[in-house]
Write a protein that holds these residues in place. Structure first.
Motif: not given
Length: 315
Positions: A177-189, A191-207
């Protein structure tokens, strides 16, 4: 003297007669030409009117077909992704209405949407490629293996995939959980991404994307998103890249993927997610990814079929 004057008058009369003849002839010619042009104008106006009527009929049929797909969609996808989880990745060009409609359909298929990660324009900006590469490398989770390819799209796909996609074999998180928060936080800081609150991992992804990349480095922008999506697919149980018809053209991300056989061998694409039929195809393509299959779906010339399991010939 009189004779000379007579000859001069005669010559003048001849020239006057010739001038009158030319004018009369030109008038007759102009009248004929104008008449012909008028006829052609009338024929062209009739053709335009016929084409407009045909277009209106086709639009009406498309509207009816899309309404039918919208009404039947939930029944078609019911249970397709039962007890599965999906993370949504969007670009700034993605229509919020299309995103919300697809999210609803995914939920109606039995899956849970674990959150949304929006990629900003900086993510695809060639001028910020080195910065994105440095941020991603710094945020690499302990124990995660990144591809040797140095392009920012692939590396970012590896990072996001390692924290936002579950292991395809065990369906367990690939990072803490800490690594997820660090990765999304770093990308957000950065200016590369914006994440919804409490985003979590999934089995599949749609882009989700839309349109073609434009301006300087348009091809590089599209390639970054295409490579990101392909690497995301490699990181989990499956990914679908979905966009509108324009995104399947030259400098569209789907167009880039479909021109790359190594990408089309693993990553599914849908080029009409802006329609109800395309959203149904996207959900079915996610199901197909779970089963280990892949395809190019939609209405563009480089699509292989309208949807998984649909014969393109209609037979």
């Amino acid at each position: 003297m009189i004779s000379l004057r007579y000859h001069v008058i005669s010559i003048a009369a001849v020239f006057l007669a010739l001038a009158v003849g030319v004018v009369l002839g030109s008038t007759a010619l102009s009248g004929s030409l104008l008449s012909g042009l008028s006829n052609e104008k009338g024929e062209l106006a009739s053709q335009v009117s016929d084409l407009q009527a045909q277009r209106n009929q086709l639009n009406a049929r498309l509207t009816d077909a899309d309404a039918f797909a919208g009404a039947m969609g939930p029944k078609v996808v019911a249970g397709a992704l039962d007890k599965r989880s999906v993370v949504m990745v969007t670009t700034e060009e993605t229509s919020p209405a299309d995103r919300d409609a697809l999210k609803q359909l995914i939920t109606q298929s039995g899956a849970t949407v674990t959150g949304e990660l929006q990629l900003t324009s900086s993510f695809m900006d060639p001028a910020k490629a080195d910065q994105l590469r440095q941020v991603v490398t710094r945020l690499q989770p302990a124990g995660a293996t990144f591809p040797t390819a140095g392009d920012p799209g692939t590396l970012a796909g590896a990072l996001v995939g390692s924290v936002l996609l579950l292991n395809k074999d065990t369906a367990q998180p690939q990072s803490t959980t800490a690594e997820l928060a660090a990765a999304i936080g770093g990308l957000t800081d950065g200016g590369f991404v914006k994440a919804s609150p409490n985003i979590g991992p999934g089995q599949l992804a749609v882009v989700m994307t839309a349109g073609q990349a434009t301006g300087d480095g348009a091809g590089d922008k599209a390639a970054t998103l295409a490579r990101f999506s392909a690497q995301l697919d490699r990181s989990g149980a499956g990914t679908v890249l979905a966009g509108d018809p324009a995104s399947a053209e030259g400098t569209g991300a789907i167009g880039v993927v479909r021109a790359d056989t190594s990408a089309t061998s693993i990553l599914s694409t849908v080029d009409n997610v802006n329609t109800a039929a395309g959203r149904v195809a996207t959900v079915l393509a996610l199901r197909e990814q779970l089963d280990g299959a892949v395809g190019r779906y939609g209405i563009a010339g480089n699509a292989q079929a309208p949807a998984p399991g649909v014969n393109p010939s209609g037979s």
